[in-house]
Design a protein around this motif. Sequence first.
Motif, PDB file in Angstrom:
ATOM      1  N   UNK A  74       0.859  -1.180   0.000  1.00  0.00           N
ATOM      2  CA  UNK A  74       0.000   0.000   0.000  1.00  0.00           C
ATOM      3  C   UNK A  74       0.896   1.231   0.000  1.00  0.00           C
ATOM      4  N   UNK A  75       0.425   2.285  -0.642  1.00  0.00           N
ATOM      5  CA  UNK A  75       1.230   3.484  -0.802  1.00  0.00           C
ATOM      6  C   UNK A  75       0.574   4.663  -0.081  1.00  0.00           C
ATOM      7  N   UNK A  76       1.383   5.645   0.253  1.00  0.00           N
ATOM      8  CA  UNK A  76       0.835   6.918   0.717  1.00  0.00           C
ATOM      9  C   UNK A  76       0.370   7.687  -0.502  1.00  0.00           C
ATOM     10  N   UNK A  77      -0.923   7.910  -0.587  1.00  0.00           N
ATOM     11  CA  UNK A  77      -1.495   8.485  -1.809  1.00  0.00           C
ATOM     12  C   UNK A  77      -1.092   9.949  -1.978  1.00  0.00           C
ATOM     13  N   UNK A  78      -0.681  10.272  -3.193  1.00  0.00           N
ATOM     14  CA  UNK A  78      -0.327  11.645  -3.528  1.00  0.00           C
ATOM     15  C   UNK A  78      -1.160  12.092  -4.721  1.00  0.00           C
ATOM     16  N   UNK A  79      -1.996  13.078  -4.491  1.00  0.00           N
ATOM     17  CA  UNK A  79      -2.848  13.596  -5.556  1.00  0.00           C
ATOM     18  C   UNK A  79      -2.049  14.520  -6.465  1.00  0.00           C
ATOM     19  N   UNK A  80      -2.474  14.635  -7.722  1.00  0.00           N
ATOM     20  CA  UNK A  80      -1.830  15.556  -8.654  1.00  0.00           C
ATOM     21  C   UNK A  80      -1.965  16.988  -8.141  1.00  0.00           C
ATOM     22  N   UNK A  81      -0.893  17.733  -8.192  1.00  0.00           N
ATOM     23  CA  UNK A  81      -0.949  19.136  -7.807  1.00  0.00           C
ATOM     24  C   UNK A  81      -1.721  19.923  -8.852  1.00  0.00           C
ATOM     25  N   UNK A  82      -2.466  20.908  -8.408  1.00  0.00           N
ATOM     26  CA  UNK A  82      -3.177  21.779  -9.343  1.00  0.00           C
ATOM     27  C   UNK A  82      -2.192  22.752  -9.988  1.00  0.00           C
ATOM     28  N   UNK A  83      -2.536  23.205 -11.173  1.00  0.00           N
ATOM     29  CA  UNK A  83      -1.706  24.189 -11.874  1.00  0.00           C
ATOM     30  C   UNK A  83      -2.534  25.444 -12.124  1.00  0.00           C
ATOM     31  N   UNK A  84      -1.855  26.566 -12.169  1.00  0.00           N
ATOM     32  CA  UNK A  84      -2.541  27.806 -12.534  1.00  0.00           C
ATOM     33  C   UNK A  84      -2.749  27.802 -14.043  1.00  0.00           C
ATOM     34  N   UNK A  85      -3.978  28.051 -14.455  1.00  0.00           N
ATOM     35  CA  UNK A  85      -4.303  28.025 -15.883  1.00  0.00           C
ATOM     36  C   UNK A  85      -3.666  29.236 -16.563  1.00  0.00           C
ATOM     37  N   UNK A 227      -2.619   1.164  -4.077  1.00  0.00           N
ATOM     38  CA  UNK A 227      -2.009  -0.120  -3.760  1.00  0.00           C
ATOM     39  C   UNK A 227      -1.819  -0.946  -5.018  1.00  0.00           C
ATOM     40  N   UNK A 228      -0.856  -1.855  -4.955  1.00  0.00           N
ATOM     41  CA  UNK A 228      -0.659  -2.805  -6.041  1.00  0.00           C
ATOM     42  C   UNK A 228      -1.764  -3.837  -6.124  1.00  0.00           C
ATOM     43  N   UNK A 229      -2.640  -3.901  -5.114  1.00  0.00           N
ATOM     44  CA  UNK A 229      -3.779  -4.813  -5.159  1.00  0.00           C
ATOM     45  C   UNK A 229      -4.909  -4.277  -6.036  1.00  0.00           C
ATOM     46  N   UNK A 230      -4.857  -2.995  -6.398  1.00  0.00           N
ATOM     47  CA  UNK A 230      -5.864  -2.426  -7.299  1.00  0.00           C
ATOM     48  C   UNK A 230      -5.309  -2.446  -8.716  1.00  0.00           C
ATOM     49  N   UNK A 231      -6.145  -2.850  -9.657  1.00  0.00           N
ATOM     50  CA  UNK A 231      -5.687  -2.983 -11.042  1.00  0.00           C
ATOM     51  C   UNK A 231      -6.837  -2.607 -11.971  1.00  0.00           C
ATOM     52  N   UNK A 232      -6.879  -1.338 -12.361  1.00  0.00           N
ATOM     53  CA  UNK A 232      -7.970  -0.851 -13.194  1.00  0.00           C
ATOM     54  C   UNK A 232      -7.428  -0.155 -14.432  1.00  0.00           C
ATOM     55  N   UNK A 589     -17.577  -2.917   0.896  1.00  0.00           N
ATOM     56  CA  UNK A 589     -18.074  -3.145   2.249  1.00  0.00           C
ATOM     57  C   UNK A 589     -19.524  -2.687   2.404  1.00  0.00           C
ATOM     58  N   UNK A 590     -20.064  -2.025   1.396  1.00  0.00           N
ATOM     59  CA  UNK A 590     -21.495  -1.727   1.313  1.00  0.00           C
ATOM     60  C   UNK A 590     -21.923  -2.106  -0.095  1.00  0.00           C
ATOM     61  N   UNK A 591     -22.939  -2.945  -0.196  1.00  0.00           N
ATOM     62  CA  UNK A 591     -23.357  -3.407  -1.512  1.00  0.00           C
ATOM     63  C   UNK A 591     -24.831  -3.811  -1.487  1.00  0.00           C
ATOM     64  N   UNK A 592     -25.629  -3.403  -2.493  1.00  0.00           N
ATOM     65  CA  UNK A 592     -27.048  -3.740  -2.494  1.00  0.00           C
ATOM     66  C   UNK A 592     -27.297  -5.162  -2.980  1.00  0.00           C
ATOM     67  N   UNK A 593     -28.274  -5.822  -2.381  1.00  0.00           N
ATOM     68  CA  UNK A 593     -28.702  -7.108  -2.921  1.00  0.00           C
ATOM     69  C   UNK A 593     -29.581  -6.849  -4.145  1.00  0.00           C
ATOM     70  N   UNK A 602     -17.684  -6.373   6.986  1.00  0.00           N
ATOM     71  CA  UNK A 602     -16.432  -5.975   7.628  1.00  0.00           C
ATOM     72  C   UNK A 602     -15.380  -5.660   6.570  1.00  0.00           C
ATOM     73  N   UNK A 603     -14.561  -4.674   6.878  1.00  0.00           N
ATOM     74  CA  UNK A 603     -13.468  -4.282   5.980  1.00  0.00           C
ATOM     75  C   UNK A 603     -12.269  -5.177   6.279  1.00  0.00           C
ATOM     76  N   UNK A 604     -12.291  -6.388   5.749  1.00  0.00           N
ATOM     77  CA  UNK A 604     -11.338  -7.423   6.139  1.00  0.00           C
ATOM     78  C   UNK A 604      -9.892  -7.033   5.839  1.00  0.00           C
ATOM     79  N   UNK A 605      -9.666  -6.243   4.788  1.00  0.00           N
ATOM     80  CA  UNK A 605      -8.307  -5.825   4.427  1.00  0.00           C
ATOM     81  C   UNK A 605      -8.001  -4.378   4.827  1.00  0.00           C
ATOM     82  N   UNK A 606      -8.931  -3.722   5.524  1.00  0.00           N
ATOM     83  CA  UNK A 606      -8.748  -2.333   5.956  1.00  0.00           C
ATOM     84  C   UNK A 606      -8.493  -1.406   4.765  1.00  0.00           C
ATOM     85  N   UNK A 607      -9.215  -1.645   3.676  1.00  0.00           N
ATOM     86  CA  UNK A 607      -9.009  -0.843   2.474  1.00  0.00           C
ATOM     87  C   UNK A 607      -9.826   0.446   2.474  1.00  0.00           C
TER      88      UNK A 607
END
Length: 626
Positions: A74-85, A227-232, A589-593, A602-607
């Motif tokens: 798992x990584x410490x997430x870093x969002x893209x910095x905004x730029x002045x247009x 995280x490397x566990x996500x692959x989209x 961890x929340x899903x409709x039937x 439960x959030x078994x992997x603490x994601x």
Amino acid sequence: MKFLRNKATVVPLVAITATLALGVPHAGAQNLLEMLFGGGVKRAPQGEFPPPPPKYKPKAPATTGGAKISSPSYYTYKADRLVRIDFSTLTATAQPATPQDAAFVPTATGTAFRDAIAGLGDYELYAEPDVAKALIAYYSANPDFIWVTGSGPNNRAQDAVRVLGEAASYGLTPADYTVQVPTTSASPADANAQLKELVRFEMALSARVLRYAHDAQNGRVEPNRITGYYDFPAKPLDLVGVLKTLAHTQEVRTYLESRHPQNPEYQALRVELESLQASAENEIVVDPKLVLKPGETSPELPKLLKLIARDLDDEMGGAYGAVLARFAASEVYVPDLVPVIKAVQQKQGMKGDGVIGPRTVAALAGTSKADRLLKVQVALEELRWLPSDLGSPRVFINQPAFTASYIDNGQEQLKTRAVIGRTTNQTAFFYDQIKQVDFHPYWGVPQSIIVNEMLPRLRNDPGYLDRAGYEVTDAKGTRIPSSAVNWGAYGSKIPYNVRQQPSEANALGELKILFPNKHAIYMHDTPQKAFFKKDMRALSHGCVRLQDPRGMAAAVLGTSVDYVAEKLKHGHSSEDVTRNIPVYVAYFTAWPDMSGKVEYFDDVYDRDSRLKQALDATEAVRSPSI
């Protein structure tokens, strides 16, 4: 002849008796014990191992004895910095900085727009880099207002601002899309100031509309950075095309809302979110991560006891009412309370072990409003990573629910219990296409298991794989004896492939369902049937084990369970899945039937908390954007 049976093998009882009576060499005894208690095979290898070729002569031991193959991190997430247009490329001249679009038709406001551009010289507007680029590209080729008509915002702008203001109903943050709407002034003396205000409003609204369109379609965070566990895969969005569409339609609301996932699950989660936002917090809130064993102490215990006493029926009241009254204020989990907890657990369909854990707390206290809100908001974000149309038919595996379903024409045709990866061998979150069903499969042992689990034993017992029914091959596919390999010469890079032959002891059981992916994850049977009786089923090396593999195989092949049973009578074979069936190895961890009722897990992997950190990082970057 009588047989002694276990999961792994069938052994003639006469043979065992004779062996014990006559005595055997140590190696033979070892072999027999392995056959009986794990490691033996029912089906013997075909043919003998060829002698090892010269290149497999033992090598000098390497100094890599402790090498391991680590799991994704798992990584410490870093969002893209905004730029002045940079508005300097837009000019007030008759010729735009880039060629105009062929379809561009100037309106009566075109001249006003060109005059107004000068008011952008010192304007500080910040946006994501791709939004900033698209904004300049669009207005360079289409130098006219989208959101302004005459002296003020038009109906198109009013609709856009309303949609942005409703972002919370989708689990988004309205502050991310806030735009200051100018006031209309008819005073000629204020004309220049008003024009400057209008062009700045134009640019700000376009920037926030593009952010909204992106967030609605793709989500606010890039999941593969968490995280490397996500692959989209990327979900391309033509941001310039979004502005072109909005410039030529009056159906702004319809278009912007269409950027969100268009499936019933997303709509059910939105309804749940609205209901939660309007609801009160639970009357009694218990720590959802509470773990309490008999003899231990917790201030949360009286809360649980109060909930149990509140909901007692006649049967439970007669059996345990007096005990609950006597220990109502106790923070010590005394022995007298253990039968009460066991009875409550069994009534809720759980194994009555008397240990109070998150599932017991959830059954008694429910999930707190704050926790449910977070789970729903996380689920809405995660759904934006998936295709808008989930497809039909499809297979949906929800890891926190420990279930796998086959869904067709809006109906859940099959739902089976599933086992997923342990917390140390987590199952990835991704989607793919089902390709094949293997009957009586071979198990190609992943390198991580060879290195982390087999190699320590092989260094002392190199013939283990030969006896246990595994085949060892080199990179060219040539089979060699396990005993001929100097396993001590290797660390985390093993130049051999290992596979287990079809047998009753095979780790994959009698069939597997393949959807080729880089994570080497698939669905399969298992000889460890007892795992499906457990409530918490994060117990595998990462693949998904099914309680009803024959039913799932029949579903994806479009055939019957009887057909699958007949195929299994004829040994190892494979059959392609000829239909387009997506499979979602999902984590919600929340899903409709299927009725739309949202269930919580439960959030078994603490994601969820890791995604929340990524969302918070994104908010922190966006907050000073205007």
